[in-house]
Design a protein around this motif. Structure first.
Motif, short mmCIF file in Angstrom:
data_model
loop_
_atom_site.label_atom_id
_atom_site.label_comp_id
_atom_site.label_asym_id
_atom_site.label_seq_id
_atom_site.Cartn_x
_atom_site.Cartn_y
_atom_site.Cartn_z
N ASP A 456 -40.06 120.62 -49.51
CA ASP A 456 -41.32 121.10 -48.94
C ASP A 456 -41.28 121.04 -47.42
N GLU A 457 -40.76 119.93 -46.88
CA GLU A 457 -40.71 119.77 -45.42
C GLU A 457 -39.88 120.88 -44.77
N HIS A 458 -38.69 121.12 -45.29
CA HIS A 458 -37.81 122.10 -44.68
C HIS A 458 -38.27 123.53 -44.97
N ARG A 459 -38.85 123.75 -46.14
CA ARG A 459 -39.38 125.08 -46.46
C ARG A 459 -40.51 125.43 -45.50
N ASN A 460 -41.39 124.46 -45.23
CA ASN A 460 -42.51 124.72 -44.32
C ASN A 460 -42.01 124.95 -42.89
N LEU A 461 -40.98 124.21 -42.50
CA LEU A 461 -40.44 124.40 -41.15
C LEU A 461 -39.84 125.79 -41.00
N VAL A 462 -39.07 126.21 -41.99
CA VAL A 462 -38.46 127.55 -41.93
C VAL A 462 -39.53 128.62 -41.91
N ARG A 463 -40.54 128.47 -42.75
CA ARG A 463 -41.61 129.48 -42.78
C ARG A 463 -42.39 129.51 -41.48
N ARG A 464 -42.62 128.35 -40.87
CA ARG A 464 -43.33 128.32 -39.59
C ARG A 464 -42.53 129.04 -38.51
N GLU A 465 -41.22 128.76 -38.45
CA GLU A 465 -40.39 129.42 -37.44
C GLU A 465 -40.25 130.91 -37.72
N HIS A 466 -40.19 131.27 -39.00
CA HIS A 466 -40.13 132.69 -39.35
C HIS A 466 -41.41 133.40 -38.95
N HIS A 467 -42.55 132.74 -39.15
CA HIS A 467 -43.83 133.34 -38.74
C HIS A 467 -43.88 133.51 -37.22
N ARG A 468 -43.39 132.50 -36.52
CA ARG A 468 -43.35 132.60 -35.05
C ARG A 468 -42.47 133.78 -34.63
N TRP A 469 -41.30 133.91 -35.30
CA TRP A 469 -40.40 135.01 -35.00
C TRP A 469 -41.08 136.36 -35.29
N SER A 470 -41.76 136.46 -36.42
CA SER A 470 -42.40 137.71 -36.82
C SER A 470 -43.52 138.11 -35.86
N SER A 471 -44.10 137.11 -35.20
CA SER A 471 -45.23 137.38 -34.30
C SER A 471 -44.78 137.79 -32.90
N THR A 472 -43.48 137.69 -32.65
CA THR A 472 -42.96 138.03 -31.32
C THR A 472 -42.82 139.54 -31.17
N THR A 473 -43.24 140.04 -30.04
CA THR A 473 -43.07 141.46 -29.74
C THR A 473 -42.40 141.60 -28.37
N GLY A 474 -41.74 142.74 -28.18
CA GLY A 474 -41.11 142.99 -26.89
C GLY A 474 -39.83 142.21 -26.72
N TRP A 475 -39.21 142.45 -25.58
CA TRP A 475 -37.90 141.86 -25.28
C TRP A 475 -37.96 141.18 -23.93
N ARG A 476 -37.49 139.94 -23.89
CA ARG A 476 -37.43 139.23 -22.59
C ARG A 476 -36.31 138.22 -22.63
N LEU A 477 -35.79 137.91 -21.45
CA LEU A 477 -34.73 136.93 -21.32
C LEU A 477 -35.32 135.53 -21.24
N ILE A 478 -34.73 134.60 -21.96
CA ILE A 478 -35.21 133.21 -21.89
C ILE A 478 -35.02 132.67 -20.47
N ASN A 479 -33.86 132.94 -19.90
CA ASN A 479 -33.61 132.57 -18.51
C ASN A 479 -33.92 133.77 -17.64
#
Length: 486
Positions: A456-479
């Motif tokens: 459950d812990e790791h499934r929730n972590l993966v889903r949270r990060e996947h949701h964060r990824w899915s919510s990202t739009t556009g392209w930018r450099l981290i640095n």
């Protein structure tokens, strides 16, 4: 980072003391200096501004003279509580001088004395026993685990025996020339093959190899002292012997030409390199078989080589002080120093490759948080959950390779003498936009399939990060600074 930015830091903060090598003797001496027992000039391995405002550097302690590199364990329990991992060094330094790696502060290869290892591992094992859900895996962060000299094989096996005796599985890193050497005979390769099988039997879970390229001219420029053919033979050998490898690969470098880039793409896509583990075959049969096309075809996994590359689309960083950086400077490609990254900004000799490298970096940065989260979870998992996360990461690698191929097609349609960079830039952006949409669908499927294997812990972590990824739009450099100088 401090060692690479010594001049910048001392120029900006003149009272700093910069450590120039491994920290143990330096810290001990600085404590003596703090208490007034020795002058700063007697502290080992430091750089500082003397009274005349000139940089003063003291001698470092050679790796082979280090007497105590074993870690304190006061933070290990807290580290494991926060899903961290146990790390250890058994050697320091490297046996080579790759042109992209500034080595002045890292030193030559030397092994730690193994006498203190059993007691240390016993204590680490006790602490890890409080975290039964975390894979009991030790990460040996050696640059080069095997090393050189007549005792190299026996020392590696002795360390592996000690780890196994305390119930640890383990991961580490070393060079490809510890697997295949074109200047050594069959007996040498059989001995190394037996060693690698023995290391796996003693708990080696994965080993990282920095092959960096499969193109001879690029490898020569990188001073890897290996060849593309040698790399291919080593990949076959490792996988046939059942050694789970991972590889680093520098896809773009500032001095490369179009032919080298096409050869890079072809090498990453080869399906004759990753072989099935063959535990039923003698090591001698594997050593001979990797040279035989029929043997390779019979035992190939049929998977592209890029599926075993840790991070796709990586571009060269011109690090301060590296020989490669001097080559780029001589070619008139370098610009300002970026102290945040310890590198020199540089443009590409072929501007079209620079455009591809930039979009490759944008792709990396768009997917980095998710991929790194998956990699981090992967480190603390075993068995089926571990394989489930690896499958999701392979989805990301496949999408990156598709991007590479389609951008390469766009490059073919663009002449190097064109002055309009916008057309290729827009083409690469359109390709990335299409592929990120396709990747969204593929990741939904892959993550749903993996979820059933996770806690459950790791499934929730993966889903949270996947949701964060899915919510990202556009392209930018981290640095913020453009790594490609375009």
């Amino acid at each position: 980072m401090t060692a690479r930015n010594e001049q910048v830091l001392l120029g900006r903060y003149p009272t700093l003391i910069i450590s120039r090598g491994a920290g143990e003797p330096t810290i001990a001496d600085l404590l003596e200096h703090w208490h007034g027992d020795i002058p700063l000039e007697k502290a080992r391995g430091v750089a500082f501004l003397a009274d005349n405002r000139r940089v003063r550097r003291t001698a470092t302690v050679a790796n082979r003279q280090q007497i105590d590199i074993w870690p304190e364990l006061d933070l290990l329990d807290a580290t494991l509580q926060h899903n961290g991992v146990a790390q250890l060094e058994t050697t320091r330094g490297c046996t080579n001088y790759c042109s992209f790696c500034p080595r002045s502060h890292k030193g030559q290869w030397a092994a730690a004395h193994p006498n203190g290892l059993p007691a240390l591992l016993r204590d680490m094992s006790t602490i890890m026993g409080r975290h039964p859900s975390t894979s009991k895996t030790m990460y040996l962060v050696d640059e080069e685990f095997i090393g050189h000299g007549p005792e190299a094989v026996s020392r590696a096996l002795r360390v592996a025996d000690t780890l196994a005796s305390k119930g640890f599985r383990w991961e580490t890193s070393c060079r490809v020339d510890q697997v295949v050497r074109l200047d050594r005979d069959r007996d040498w390769h059989v001995e190394r093959g037996l060693m690698w099988r023995a290391l796996v039997a003693r708990g080696l879970r994965r080993c990282l190899f920095g092959i960096e390229s499969g193109v001879d001219s690029v490898l020569k420029r990188f001073n890897k002292e290996t060849t593309g053919h040698q790399n291919a033979l080593a990949i076959r050998t490792l996988t046939a012997l059942g050694v789970p490898p991972r590889f680093t690969y520098i896809t773009f470098d500032h001095l490369m030409n179009e032919t080298e880039l096409h050869e890079t793409f072809a090498f990453q896509g080869r399906t004759d390199l990753l072989l099935r583990p063959l535990p039923g075959l003698a090591v001698e049969e594997v050593v001979d078989g990797i040279h035989d096309d029929q043997f390779v075809a019979e035992h190939s996994l049929g998977e592209p080589f890029y599926s075993a590359v840790s991070y796709m689309l990586v571009g060269m960083e011109c690090l301060v002080g590296a020989a490669y950086t001097h080559k780029a400077k001589a070619a008139g490609l370098t610009g300002e120093i970026n102290p945040l990254m310890g590198r020199v900004e540089a443009r590409y000799a072929d501007w079209r490759i620079g455009v591809l490298a930039r979009h490759g970096q944008l792709w990396i940065d768009r997917n980095f948080a998710l991929d790194y989260a998956l990699k981090s979870i992967e480190k603390i998992l075993s068995d089926r959950p571990y394989q489930a996360v690896r499958t999701v990461r392979r989805t990301l690698k496949s999408a990156a390779y598709r991007l590479f191929g389609e951008m390469l097609d766009a490059l073919r349609r663009t002449e190097i003498h064109d002055t309009d960079h916008d057309e290729l830039d827009e083409a690469c952006r359109a390709i990335a936009d299409t592929l990120i949409a396709d990747l969204s669908v593929d990741l939904d499927t892959a993550i749903t399939a993996a979820a059933s294997s996770l806690s459950d812990e790791h499934r929730n972590l993966v889903r949270r990060e996947h949701h964060r990824w899915s919510s990202t739009t556009g392209w930018r450099l981290i640095n913020a600074a453009d790594p490609c100088g375009t």
